[in-house]
Scaffold this active site. Structure first.
Site, PDB file in Angstrom:
ATOM      1  CD  GLU A 182      -4.777   6.318   3.963  1.00  0.00           C
ATOM      2  OE1 GLU A 182      -4.367   5.773   2.937  1.00  0.00           O
ATOM      3  OE2 GLU A 182      -5.941   6.163   4.394  1.00  0.00           O
ATOM      4  NE  ARG A 225     -10.660  -9.432  -4.853  1.00  0.00           N
ATOM      5  CZ  ARG A 225     -10.320  -8.569  -3.914  1.00  0.00           C
ATOM      6  NH1 ARG A 225      -9.041  -8.314  -3.681  1.00  0.00           N
ATOM      7  NH2 ARG A 225     -11.244  -7.942  -3.207  1.00  0.00           N
ATOM      8  CE  LYS A 285      -3.181  -3.001   0.106  1.00  0.00           C
ATOM      9  NZ  LYS A 285      -3.755  -3.448  -1.171  1.00  0.00           N
ATOM     10  CG  HIS A 312     -12.770  -3.598   8.173  1.00  0.00           C
ATOM     11  ND1 HIS A 312     -13.053  -2.285   7.875  1.00  0.00           N
ATOM     12  CD2 HIS A 312     -12.183  -3.585   9.386  1.00  0.00           C
ATOM     13  CE1 HIS A 312     -12.638  -1.523   8.886  1.00  0.00           C
ATOM     14  NE2 HIS A 312     -12.107  -2.279   9.804  1.00  0.00           N
TER      15      HIS A 312
HETATM   16  C1  MV4 Z   1     -10.061   4.717   6.243  1.00  0.00           C
HETATM   17  C2  MV4 Z   1     -11.198   5.275   6.863  1.00  0.00           C
HETATM   18  C3  MV4 Z   1     -11.142   6.616   7.164  1.00  0.00           C
HETATM   19  N1  MV4 Z   1     -10.053   7.333   6.877  1.00  0.00           N
HETATM   20  N2  MV4 Z   1      -9.001   5.479   5.979  1.00  0.00           N
HETATM   21  C4  MV4 Z   1     -11.511   0.191   6.300  1.00  0.00           C
HETATM   22  C5  MV4 Z   1     -11.138  -0.908   5.393  1.00  0.00           C
HETATM   23  C6  MV4 Z   1      -9.976  -0.460   4.604  1.00  0.00           C
HETATM   24  N3  MV4 Z   1     -10.160  -0.785   3.218  1.00  0.00           N
HETATM   25  C7  MV4 Z   1      -9.908   1.008   4.823  1.00  0.00           C
HETATM   26  N4  MV4 Z   1     -10.890   1.355   5.803  1.00  0.00           N
HETATM   27  C8  MV4 Z   1     -11.060   2.638   6.187  1.00  0.00           C
HETATM   28  N5  MV4 Z   1     -10.018   3.436   5.903  1.00  0.00           N
HETATM   29  C9  MV4 Z   1      -8.994   6.752   6.294  1.00  0.00           C
HETATM   30  N6  MV4 Z   1      -7.919   7.489   6.045  1.00  0.00           N
HETATM   31  C10 MV4 Z   1     -12.288   4.469   7.136  1.00  0.00           C
HETATM   32  C11 MV4 Z   1     -12.219   3.133   6.819  1.00  0.00           C
HETATM   33  C12 MV4 Z   1     -13.351   2.360   7.177  1.00  0.00           C
HETATM   34  C13 MV4 Z   1     -14.185   1.810   6.216  1.00  0.00           C
HETATM   35  C14 MV4 Z   1     -13.919   1.952   4.866  1.00  0.00           C
HETATM   36  C15 MV4 Z   1     -14.760   1.411   3.929  1.00  0.00           C
HETATM   37  C16 MV4 Z   1     -15.891   0.712   4.346  1.00  0.00           C
HETATM   38  C17 MV4 Z   1     -16.158   0.534   5.670  1.00  0.00           C
HETATM   39  C18 MV4 Z   1     -15.318   1.081   6.629  1.00  0.00           C
HETATM   40  C19 MV4 Z   1     -15.621   0.915   7.964  1.00  0.00           C
HETATM   41  C20 MV4 Z   1     -14.792   1.456   8.894  1.00  0.00           C
HETATM   42  C21 MV4 Z   1     -13.651   2.165   8.513  1.00  0.00           C
END
Ligand code: MV4
Length: 506
Positions: free
Chosen positions: A200, A292, A116, A235
């Site tokens: 982040e 994918r 990442k 998630h």
């Molecule tokens: C984040 C975020 C807020 N800010 N990054 C969760 C899974 C991973 N793919 C990244 N995720 C998140 N990253 C920043 N900088 C909030 C989440 C997140 C989230 C993202 C997508 C769908 C559901 C979520 C549930 C909680 C937190």
């Protein structure tokens, strides 16, 4: 021309891939673990070969064994599906080295997007907006402190080798930073063998919106619009839809072009997904790229009318894209519900076991991508997702009402499933009124997990049938496990007839 494809996967996605192979008149080769001997993908493929014991580390993740089957069967390409080896750069390399076609991007693109921090650097260099934060791996605690003073709090610490939520830490106060950093490092090191962590800024209540792209081997790219995947639990996506209720035509065009720029930056070939976080002011940030085919690809297929698996295969055999960007248009609305063999009333504990009775929904605008059948025993070794129910409608409201109707038609007896939970989400006012983000399930947990005391009409029907069945078994001094031994029960028609007879008396 590809003549025979080995599908290095199981479950619904193996069936999905075999279906496209059949339509392209390509031979299909299934591989299966010992416990999957009677799995549907084995029956569905033209050929099937055993690859080892049930644990996936000894079967579906065993690269050498899979390559040996490819050689033995004379396959000329391998489709990895999702999960298992689908985002393993080493496997893609081995497939190529064996003189076979890997149906997916180059190993280098998988590797770059899999790390990442490297992906973030690449995106920044290509002008793709990323969440404000680090450009390099955090090398010291001082550096971490300096970065949070620049980006501001709260921040999220993420593992470079992670993705999908593993190894994340949310930090609200500077005094918690060091402890969180050490915890994230140690968790990442244990889970991935790589303790690199990056920072982040935390986006408070984002939407998770992802763009589907296709790229051919000749440098042509198109995007197929977005999927809204904000309804998640720990998630894990629960519901996906396309188009996103948040999207505007202007934003779609801009984000679509950004998604193509992201793909182009790694010379991406095949079907890929760019994930974005979108905030309430419609600012969007690159999150990660999935190299994918994804679980939720059907919602895109329904609204754009393109078979993504077919396109993957045609791209892999060197063909130019069959569509220009102006040929792609989203029409109508699609929703997908992931159905898991889990008990929503027991904290979503897996509910493996035998499917005793199964009735799938049908009718206008209904698609079921599944792999289970009556008598099938769901193994404990793999993902508990047993079916994807997709509905299509002229608009969002029709797609949702169709989903409620289809969920009501669905009968799965023998294991607990997430169907009752999915019905509650579909009927939720905030979901229906497009007022939701990634916090949806936690925000409305009270309503979504409320126990219902009044049985629904459709449940009364089942209760009548079950009462009759129990009485019948008691009369015969048999148990439910012995039903298959009772000759009358070998006929589902007779079973159905009994149910009608019972219903006519109440
Ligand atoms: C984040 C975020 C807020 N800010 N990054 C969760 C899974 C991973 N793919 C990244 N995720 C998140 N990253 C920043 N900088 C909030 C989440 C997140 C989230 C993202 C997508 C769908 C559901 C979520 C549930 C909680 C937190």
């Amino acid at each position: 021309m590809i003549k025979k494809i080995l599908i290095a996967n199981r479950g619904e996605i193996a069936l999905r891939i075999i279906r496209s192979c059949k339509e392209l008149q390509i031979q299909s080769v299934a591989v299966f673990s010992d416990i999957d001997r009677y799995a549907m993908h084995v029956r569905f493929a033209d050929e099937a070969y055993p690859i080892g014991p049930a644990p996936s580390s000894e079967s579906y993740l065993n690269m050498d064994k899979i390559l040996e089957v490819a050689r033995k069967s004379g396959a000329d390409a391998i489709h990895p599906g999702y999960g298992f080896l689908s985002e393993n750069a080493e496997f893609a390399e081995k497939v190529k080295a064996a003189g076979l076609i890997f149906i997916g991007p180059d190993p280098e693109a998988i590797r770059t997007m899999g790390d990442k921090i490297t992906a973030r650097k690449k995106m920044i260099a290509s002008g793709v907006p990323v969440v404000p934060g680090t450009e390099q791996v955090i090398s010291s605690e001082e550096e971490a402190r300096r970065i949070i003073r620049e980006t501001g709090l709260p921040v999220m610490l993420k593992a470079s080798a992670g993705g999908g939520g593993k190894g994340m830490r949310l930090v609200y106060k500077e005094e918690d930073l060091m402890r969180a950093l050490r915890a994230a490092r140690s968790e990442a090191g244990t889970a991935f063998g790589n303790d690199a962590v990056y920072i982040e800024r935390y986006i408070e209540s984002p939407h998770h919106i992802e763009f589907q792209i296709l790229g051919d081997q000749h440098g042509n790219y198109i995007h197929l619009g977005e999927r809204e995947c904000s309804v998640q639990r720990r998630h894990q996506k629960v519901i996906e839809e396309s188009p996103s209720p948040l999207m505007t035509p202007e934003l779609r065009e801009e984000m679509g072009e950004t998604a193509i720029a992201a793909a182009r930056a790694v010379d991406y070939v095949g079907a890929g997904t760019i994930e974005f976080l979108v905030d309430d002011n419609l600012n969007y940030y690159f999150l990660e790229m999935n190299t994918r085919l994804q679980v939720e690809h059907p919602v895109t297929e329904m609204v754009v009318g393109i078979d993504l698996v077919k396109e993957q295969i045609l791209i892999a055999q060197g063909e130019k894209l069959n569509y220009a960007q102006e040929d792609v248009c989203q029409k109508g609305h699609a929703v997908e519900c992931r159905i898991y063999a889990e008990d929503p009333n027991k904290n979503f504990m897996p509910s493996p076991g035998k499917i005793r009775r199964l009735r799938k929904p049908h009718g206008p605008g209904v698609r079921v991508d599944d792999y289970v059948y009556e008598g099938y025993k769901i193994p404990i070794y793999y993902d508990p997702m047993i079916s994807k129910l997709i509905t299509y409608g002229a608009n969002r409201k029709e797609a949702i009402q169709r989903m409620i109707r289809a969920l009501n038609e669905y009968r799965i007896v023998g294991v607990k499933t997430s169907i009752p939970f999915l019905k509650k989400i579909m009927k939720n006012k905030h979901f229906q009124e497009e007022l939701y983000n990634t916090h949806f399930i936690e925000t409305y947990r009270k309503e979504l997990f409320a126990k219902e005391h009044t049985p629904k009409e459709e449940e009364v029907e089942d209760l009548a049938a079950i009462t009759a069945l129990i009485q019948y078994l008691e009369d015969r001094k048999a148990t439910i496990d012995e039903t298959s031994a009772i000759p009358e029960f070998r006929s589902a028609w007779r079973d159905f007839g009994r149910k009608q007879a019972v219903l006519s008396r109440i």
